[in-house]
Motif scaffolding. Structure first.
Motif, PDB file in Angstrom:
ATOM      1  N   LEU A   1       0.802  -1.220   0.000  1.00 12.34           N
ATOM      2  CA  LEU A   1       0.000   0.000   0.000  1.00 12.34           C
ATOM      3  C   LEU A   1       0.842   1.281   0.000  1.00 12.34           C
ATOM      4  O   LEU A   1       0.312   2.368   0.215  1.00 12.34           O
ATOM      5  N   ALA A   2       2.134   1.155  -0.272  1.00 15.42           N
ATOM      6  CA  ALA A   2       3.016   2.327  -0.220  1.00 15.42           C
ATOM      7  C   ALA A   2       2.620   3.381  -1.250  1.00 15.42           C
ATOM      8  O   ALA A   2       2.554   4.575  -0.930  1.00 15.42           O
ATOM      9  N   ASP A   3       2.344   2.954  -2.475  1.00 16.39           N
ATOM     10  CA  ASP A   3       1.967   3.920  -3.508  1.00 16.39           C
ATOM     11  C   ASP A   3       0.657   4.628  -3.165  1.00 16.39           C
ATOM     12  O   ASP A   3       0.524   5.841  -3.341  1.00 16.39           O
ATOM     13  N   GLU A   4      -0.294   3.864  -2.666  1.00 15.49           N
ATOM     14  CA  GLU A   4      -1.586   4.439  -2.283  1.00 15.49           C
ATOM     15  C   GLU A   4      -1.406   5.463  -1.165  1.00 15.49           C
ATOM     16  O   GLU A   4      -2.003   6.537  -1.193  1.00 15.49           O
ATOM     17  N   ARG A   5      -0.578   5.138  -0.190  1.00 14.26           N
ATOM     18  CA  ARG A   5      -0.331   6.064   0.916  1.00 14.26           C
ATOM     19  C   ARG A   5       0.360   7.326   0.425  1.00 14.26           C
ATOM     20  O   ARG A   5       0.041   8.434   0.873  1.00 14.26           O
ATOM     21  N   MET A   6       1.309   7.173  -0.505  1.00  9.76           N
ATOM     22  CA  MET A   6       2.015   8.346  -1.031  1.00  9.76           C
ATOM     23  C   MET A   6       1.077   9.251  -1.821  1.00  9.76           C
ATOM     24  O   MET A   6       1.117  10.474  -1.658  1.00  9.76           O
TER      25      MET A   6
END
Length: 140
Positions: free
Chosen positions: A103-108
């Protein structure tokens, strides 16, 4: 003062993920509600700033003292909170750069939109403060 709040928000935002990792906890997920709330606050402040500017500078109406104070207090509070929240989300987004979590991209992305909302909130709040000012030759 706004810069100090932004710096504090940035530091806290950068620390959220490492502290969550240190406690073996899951880092917070940013939903669309947070960025949209900041964008809504920015829009409301922008409309209020525009209406105040038109009243005071175009139509030459006088604000009641309590109205002016209320708008100035609202503007100052929103500027500080917008700087704190916006920079906090920026720090949180930066902390995910290069991470391989699913979920790193979504969080960014969501944190980046929240950062933009925070910046727009600060800008709208400062415009509202400015709209409440009267020139010295207008006072009577």
């Amino acid at each position: 003062m706004v810069g100090a709040w932004a710096l504090a928000g940035l530091v806290v935002g950068l620390l959220v993920r490492p502290v969550a990792d240190w406690f073996d906890s899951t880092a917070p997920i940013v939903s669309w509600a947070q960025p949209l709330a900041l964008l809504l606050v920015a829009a409301i402040l922008g409309v209020t700033a525009h209406a105040t500017w038109r009243s005071v500078h175009v139509r030459r109406e006088r604000l009641e003292p309590h109205q002016a104070v209320n708008r100035l207090v609202l503007a100052r509070a929103c500027a500080l909170v917008g700087a704190l929240a916006g920079a906090g989300y920026l720090g949180y987004a930066v902390s995910w750069i290069g991470a391989e979590a699913e979920l790193a991209d979504e969080r960014m992305i969501r944190s980046g939109v929240a950062f933009v909302g925070g910046v727009l909130t600060v800008v709208a709040a400062l415009l509202l403060e400015r709209a409440c000012r009267v020139r010295s030759d207008e006072r009577s």
